[in-house]
Motif scaffolding. Sequence first.
Motif, PDB file in Angstrom:
ATOM      1  N   VAL A  52    -103.879  93.294   1.687  1.00 23.13           N
ATOM      2  CA  VAL A  52    -104.810  92.812   2.711  1.00 23.13           C
ATOM      3  C   VAL A  52    -104.050  91.865   3.631  1.00 23.13           C
ATOM      4  CG1 VAL A  52    -106.989  91.643   3.163  1.00 23.13           C
ATOM      5  CG2 VAL A  52    -106.720  93.009   1.076  1.00 23.13           C
ATOM      6  N   LYS A  53    -104.150  92.116   4.953  1.00 23.19           N
ATOM      7  CA  LYS A  53    -103.452  91.305   5.952  1.00 23.19           C
ATOM      8  C   LYS A  53    -104.482  90.507   6.737  1.00 23.19           C
ATOM      9  CE  LYS A  53     -99.776  94.738   6.354  1.00 23.19           C
ATOM     10  NZ  LYS A  53     -99.062  95.697   7.229  1.00 23.19           N
ATOM     11  N   ILE A  54    -104.368  89.147   6.634  1.00 27.99           N
ATOM     12  CA  ILE A  54    -105.341  88.251   7.261  1.00 27.99           C
ATOM     13  C   ILE A  54    -104.643  87.526   8.410  1.00 27.99           C
ATOM     14  CG2 ILE A  54    -106.818  86.238   6.891  1.00 27.99           C
ATOM     15  CD1 ILE A  54    -106.964  87.126   3.920  1.00 27.99           C
ATOM     16  N   PRO A  55    -105.101  87.728   9.654  1.00 28.57           N
ATOM     17  CA  PRO A  55    -104.461  87.049  10.791  1.00 28.57           C
ATOM     18  C   PRO A  55    -104.606  85.532  10.681  1.00 28.57           C
ATOM     19  CG  PRO A  55    -105.844  88.868  11.534  1.00 28.57           C
ATOM     20  CD  PRO A  55    -106.161  88.646  10.079  1.00 28.57           C
ATOM     21  N   MET A  56    -103.623  84.826  11.220  1.00 31.79           N
ATOM     22  CA  MET A  56    -103.690  83.356  11.210  1.00 31.79           C
ATOM     23  C   MET A  56    -104.853  82.896  12.077  1.00 31.79           C
ATOM     24  SD  MET A  56    -102.462  80.618  10.009  1.00 31.79           S
ATOM     25  CE  MET A  56    -102.986  78.940  10.316  1.00 31.79           C
ATOM     26  N   TRP A  57    -105.672  82.004  11.498  1.00 34.97           N
ATOM     27  CA  TRP A  57    -106.846  81.499  12.195  1.00 34.97           C
ATOM     28  C   TRP A  57    -106.449  80.322  13.077  1.00 34.97           C
ATOM     29  CZ3 TRP A  57    -105.715  81.689   7.116  1.00 34.97           C
ATOM     30  CH2 TRP A  57    -105.313  80.498   6.505  1.00 34.97           C
ATOM     31  N   GLY A  58    -107.384  79.829  13.816  1.00 34.42           N
ATOM     32  CA  GLY A  58    -107.128  78.672  14.651  1.00 34.42           C
ATOM     33  C   GLY A  58    -108.358  77.776  14.747  1.00 34.42           C
ATOM     34  N   PRO A  59    -108.134  76.464  14.837  1.00 33.82           N
ATOM     35  CA  PRO A  59    -106.801  75.861  14.708  1.00 33.82           C
ATOM     36  C   PRO A  59    -106.395  75.741  13.247  1.00 33.82           C
ATOM     37  CG  PRO A  59    -108.439  74.167  15.102  1.00 33.82           C
ATOM     38  CD  PRO A  59    -109.184  75.473  15.191  1.00 33.82           C
ATOM     39  N   GLY A  60    -105.072  75.741  13.005  1.00 37.10           N
ATOM     40  CA  GLY A  60    -104.579  75.611  11.650  1.00 37.10           C
ATOM     41  C   GLY A  60    -104.414  74.146  11.267  1.00 37.10           C
ATOM     42  N   PRO A  61    -103.984  73.880  10.015  1.00 36.43           N
ATOM     43  CA  PRO A  61    -103.767  72.495   9.581  1.00 36.43           C
ATOM     44  C   PRO A  61    -102.658  71.834  10.391  1.00 36.43           C
ATOM     45  CG  PRO A  61    -102.854  74.054   8.010  1.00 36.43           C
ATOM     46  CD  PRO A  61    -103.617  74.857   8.995  1.00 36.43           C
ATOM     47  N   VAL A  62    -102.733  70.523  10.514  1.00 30.59           N
ATOM     48  CA  VAL A  62    -101.752  69.759  11.288  1.00 30.59           C
ATOM     49  C   VAL A  62    -101.058  68.772  10.366  1.00 30.59           C
ATOM     50  CG1 VAL A  62    -103.043  70.013  13.438  1.00 30.59           C
ATOM     51  CG2 VAL A  62    -103.502  68.062  11.950  1.00 30.59           C
ATOM     52  N   PRO A  63     -99.900  68.237  10.778  1.00 24.36           N
ATOM     53  CA  PRO A  63     -99.190  67.267   9.925  1.00 24.36           C
ATOM     54  C   PRO A  63    -100.067  66.060   9.594  1.00 24.36           C
ATOM     55  CG  PRO A  63     -97.778  68.068  11.687  1.00 24.36           C
ATOM     56  CD  PRO A  63     -99.143  68.590  11.978  1.00 24.36           C
TER      57      PRO A  63
END
Length: 662
Positions: A52-63
């Motif tokens: 299963v390929k899941i596209p990167m969501w937004g926004p992602g985690p930040v430092p």
Amino acid sequence: MPSTSSSGTSTGSASLNAQGALSLAPMGITGVDPLDPTGLIKRNVLLADLEVKIPMWGPGPVPLDSPHILDLILIQGAAVIHTESKTVTAPPPPFPTEHVLTIDSLIMQSLSGPVQLYYVVTDSFGGRSELEPKRTLTIDQNNPELVDPAQHLEFVVPPSPAVDETYLLNNDPVAFHLLPYTGRSDGDKIHLYLSNAANPPVAGPDYIYELVLSGDPLIVYLPADKFRGLINGAAFIFYRIFDRAGNFSVRSAGLPFQLALIPLPGPRPLPEIYPPERYSDALINREDARAGIYVRINGYTDWAPGDQVRVYWKDRPAPLQDVLGFPTDVPIDWSVLRGPLTDPLAPETVPVRYEIIRGSLPPFPSFAIPVDVNLTIAGQDHANAPALLNQDLPLAQVWGLVSNTKNVVNHDDNPAGARARVLLYQDPQPGQIVRFYWNGIGPVASYTVQPGDVEGQLVFSTVIPWAVMEGFIHPALPVYYTTSNGVNDQQADNTFVTVNTGTLIQFPAPVLNHTLVGGAGYLSCCSKPEVFFGVHWHVTADPLFELNDVIRFFWEGYDNNNWSPPVIVESMFAENGAFNNSADLANGLNFVVAPYEDKVVPMKDFGTAKAWYQVRRGGALIGESLPRRIRVDLNYSSGGYCKAGDVVSCSNTGVATRVSSE
């Protein structure tokens, strides 16, 4: 909370969507058609872990923030069957384009029927973003089954007594009844197998027929040409049922029938160029095209009336031709040989093949042979190609070297001869040759194209010898030329020349005052008197001679044994060549061809020579003698040739041997 761009670089404060949820994209499932609403998982896909390929969501985690949690969830009904999780931290490294999670194949194989798959992302605040709608998947591991393993197909139109040519012609495709079976669904495929054996080994299908909808009639169709793979006699047809998931039934029993077809054309021999002399030099050129080129088919097994053949020359089809017997010769027209007129000409090797056509069956092709072709020419092409005559070439002119008048030759040009001249054709290339023909005889002169020559340039031929032009009284004698690039010739149209070279009075040939040796009559070292001080000739008295007539004596030598050009020695002797008194008229005149080394020795190796004379009266040519031809052999049997001062011994057969020399 800080946020990141897609490259992983900090961009400042957090950026949530208006609902405070993350932006999620649909997932991709390897081996599952994204357009299939049922999400059917085929049997072979279940043999490996489900990817299963899941596209990167937004926004992602930040430092400096907690990571996001990705959960892939598989449910059936309201029950969660399995969950796969992944922790996604802030860059670095940069976010991937997609996250790949797998579900173990054993989990998938343990299920049956519809399931749902979705994913949830929990952000750093503990907020959950869930993919909607959930993706429906269908797991089908149930084989379709025959109600009775002994069941088989039945002909809708039974053959009587056998499947023959008429049956296939009237029943294409051939229809069969299929008995009901369990597990029927949309998109079932019926794999059909043909065999001459009642229990054949497992093999791939000969044809696949799809039942699109589960409510379609249980009729399957088989193209008629599939029967042609069988041998005449007893035959059988079998089937298996495959569903969309790849599950399949056992093989059915065989439906027996008799086959009685006309055998298909057997192995096709390679084509041949015919007649063979057209290709004896391993090259097809324009001369071959003018003579006629044929492609020969020497035969094949199982010929049938009505068969036709089509030849392909460089994939250009020749007209379809009936095969009435063997061999069959197919003519190759110029349009097929040449191809489109827009195609530039160049030497090439082309494939030549043929196909046997039998009714509506697919063609039966032969292998191809390579054929070398060169249709290039020196000069412009023309509408009547490949005809030799090209009326688009410029006409030649003929100028006597003494008379110096356009397209006129007369006795004033004896023995100087004449020259032809012509404006060069299109695109002349160095080494191409222009050859000139006199009254259809020749070539009598030529011109070789030189580097730097251009179209429209006036060029001059070599000398047209007087010997070629003599003996004509003609107001419009035809002269033409050909162009040659070493492979193909073209012929220009005729130039008409006014010619007056006919002899008014014919006098006897001059008399050789030496003996000749051997059966072929050679002037040799054994001739008497000796020839070392010149060859002596006599013009005999004739009642047609008159006082003050001038005799011009001619001598020509050749380095071959048949008096063929080119001339290697030529002389004219006019000294004491006039009938100055009555004694001359009564006794005739004598002439000597000398010096020996210059005028005679060049023909020593079995050469030939010719002597004749002209008669002029008051400056005008009034007659010419017949030629006297002799052969020349001045060699010793031991080597070398005889010279003045040699003591020569001669055998009874005229073989000369040097005894001594000064």
